[in-house]
Design an enzyme around this catalytic site. Structure first.
Site, PDB file in Angstrom:
ATOM      1  CD1 TRP A 167      -2.851   1.528   0.497  1.00 56.15           C
ATOM      2  CD2 TRP A 167      -1.615   2.339   2.175  1.00 56.15           C
ATOM      3  NE1 TRP A 167      -3.380   2.761   0.838  1.00 56.15           N
ATOM      4  CE2 TRP A 167      -2.638   3.282   1.872  1.00 56.15           C
ATOM      5  CE3 TRP A 167      -0.715   2.634   3.201  1.00 56.15           C
ATOM      6  CZ2 TRP A 167      -2.758   4.484   2.559  1.00 56.15           C
ATOM      7  CZ3 TRP A 167      -0.858   3.830   3.890  1.00 56.15           C
ATOM      8  CH2 TRP A 167      -1.862   4.743   3.560  1.00 56.15           C
ATOM      9  CG  HIS A 168       3.374   2.704   3.197  1.00 58.63           C
ATOM     10  ND1 HIS A 168       2.722   1.871   4.078  1.00 58.63           N
ATOM     11  CD2 HIS A 168       3.388   3.928   3.782  1.00 58.63           C
ATOM     12  CE1 HIS A 168       2.376   2.561   5.168  1.00 58.63           C
ATOM     13  NE2 HIS A 168       2.757   3.810   5.002  1.00 58.63           N
ATOM     14  N   GLY A 169       3.533   1.704  -1.504  1.00 56.98           N
ATOM     15  CA  GLY A 169       4.180   1.923  -2.797  1.00 56.98           C
ATOM     16  C   GLY A 169       4.782   0.688  -3.426  1.00 56.98           C
TER      17      GLY A 169
END
Length: 364
Positions: free
Chosen positions: A327-329
Site C-alpha cells: 500500500w505504501h508503494g
C-alpha cells in the site's frame, strides 16, 4: 533562514495546506457547524456534498471521476458478500496506481507533478476506505441495509477531513458516530477549537524549527558526512529523524483529528511519542492507531491472528506487513522495511511466549 528541502512529505502538505486545503477544511468546519445547529439529521449528506465539491475543485472532474469509479466498483463487488472477492477487487484497484500507462495518462490531466501526486495520495487513502466499507458490507450489509447503502459509502469516502491523507477511521466506527445525534453546544465546540488550534500551532512551530535548524534529511542524503560520523552521532541522527517524523504527524493528523472532534466524532488517538516506545509491537499499535485498527480488523484477525497456530500467526502477521508495504508503494526498500518490522514483531512475541512458560519464570 533556509529550511531542509529534503523532506518531501512535510514540504508537500504544508504547501498544499497554505494554498488550498486549509481553506477547504475551514469551509468543511463551517458547513459542519451550521448543519449540526440547523439540520443535524442531514449532517452526513451535507458533509458528503461538500466533500465531493471540494474533491472536484482540487482534483478536477477527471480526478473526481476516478475516486467515484473506485467507490462504485467496490460497492458493486461487495454485493456478492464474499470477503476474498472484495480483497481481490481492492488489490486490483490499488495496483492500477502502479501501471505506467495509467500513471502517464493521469499526469496529462494536470499542469504540475504536485497536482498528480495529490490525486495519487488521495486514491491510495480512498482504497482503504472502500475496502473498509466493502468488508463491513460483506459481514453486516444484509442485516443493516440502511446504514450500508451506497450513499453512506460516499459519505464515508468523501468525508473531507480524512480525504487526502487520513487518519483512517473504519466504516463501522464512522457510521455509528455520525448517525448518533448529540446536543450541540457552540461554547464547548469553540473552546475545543481554540485549544486545538493552539496545540497544532505549537507542533507546527516545533517542526518548522527542527527543519530549519537541524537539516536531518539533508545529512542522510549525503554520504560523506555519514561516513565521517561516529556510531553515536549516527544513532543521534536516527533518533532526531524519528522524532521529527513524530512531530510532523502530530500536525498532519492533528488538523483532521480536530475537525473530527468538531463534527462530534471521536478520532483515532494521535501518535505516541517515539521516545516512549521500546518495542516494534507498541510502535505499530500506538503510532498510526487508525491504520493499526484497519490492519487488525480486516487482515490479522480474519487470517487467524494470535488465536491460530504458530504457523498461522506467522502467516497472518506476514500478510499484514506485506499489505502495508504494498500500500505504501511496493518499492524494494519498503519490502525490506516490512520484512524487518515483521521479524522484529515475531521475535518480540516469541520471547514473550518463552518467558511466559512457568519453567522459564522459575529459572528467572
Amino acid at each position: 533562514m533556509s529550511q531542509d528541502p529534503m523532506d518531501f512529505e512535510w514540504s508537500y502538505w504544508i504547501e498544499w495546506g497554505r494554498e488550498r486545503i486549509l481553506w477547504l477544511l475551514a469551509g468543511h468546519l463551517l458547513v459542519s457547524q451550521v448543519s449540526r445547529l440547523l439540520v443535524e439529521k442531514y449532517k452526513p449528506w451535507c458533509l458528503m456534498v461538500y466533500g465531493m465539491a471540494a474533491c472536484w475543485l482540487l482534483l478536477g472532474i477527471k480526478g473526481f471521476a476516478v475516486i467515484l469509479l473506485h467507490a462504485t466498483i467496490s460497492f458493486a463487488v461487495a454485493q456478492f458478500q464474499l470477503s476474498l472477492l472484495t480483497w481481490l477487487c481492492s488489490l486490483i484497484l490499488l495496483s492500477t496506481l502502479r501501471i505506467p500507462a495509467v500513471e502517464e495518462a493521469k499526469r496529462k490531466w494536470y499542469d504540475t507533478e504536485n497536482e498528480y501526486y495529490l490525486l495519487l495520495f488521495t486514491v491510495s487513502v480512498c482504497c482503504l476506505f472502500c475496502t473498509s466499507f466493502s468488508l463491513e458490507y460483506c459481514w453486516h450489509g444484509p442485516a443493516q441495509k440502511s446504514s450500508h447503502s451506497f450513499l453512506w459509502m460516499l459519505a464515508y469516502v468523501f468525508y473531507y477531513p480524512t480525504f487526502h491523507n487520513g487518519p483512517l477511521m473504519n466504516f463501522d466506527e464512522f457510521s455509528k458516530q455520525m448517525r448518533k445525534q448529540e446536543a450541540f453546544s457552540l461554547k464547548t465546540n469553540l473552546s475545543i477549537l481554540i485549544v486545538g488550534i493552539i496545540r497544532i500551532f505549537f507542533w507546527w512551530f516545533l517542526a518548522e524549527l527542527m527543519i530549519h535548524l537541524m537539516y536531518i534529511h539533508a545529512l542522510y542524503s549525503s554520504a560523506p558526512p555519514l561516513e565521517a560520523a561516529s556510531y553515536w552521532a549516527l544513532g543521534g541522527l536516527a533518533l532526531a529523524q524519528v522524532l521529527f517524523f513524530y512531530v510532523k504527524y502530530l500536525v498532519l493528523y492533528g488538523v483532521p483529528a480536530l475537525l473530527l472532534q468538531m463534527d462530534g466524532l471521536k478520532p483515532p488517538a494521535l501518535p505516541c511519542c517515539v521516545s516512549l516506545m521500546h518495542s516494534f509491537t507498541k510502535m505499530w499499535r500506538s503510532f498510526d492507531v487508525g491504520l493499526h485498527r484497519f490492519l487488525v480488523r480486516y487482515i490479522y484477525v480474519p487470517m487467524g491472528g494470535s488465536q491460530s497456530s504458530l504457523l498461522g500467526t506467522l502467516f497472518s502477521t506476514a500478510l499484514t506487513f506485506a499489505f502495508v508495504s504494498y500500500w505504501h508503494g511496493g518499492q524494494s526498500y519498503l519490502w525490506y522495511w516490512g520484512a524487518l518490522n515483521w521479524l522484529g514483531v515475531i521475535v518480540e512475541n516469541g520471547v514473550k511466549r518463552i518467558l511466559s512458560v512457568s519453567v522459564i519464570q522459575d529459572l528467572i
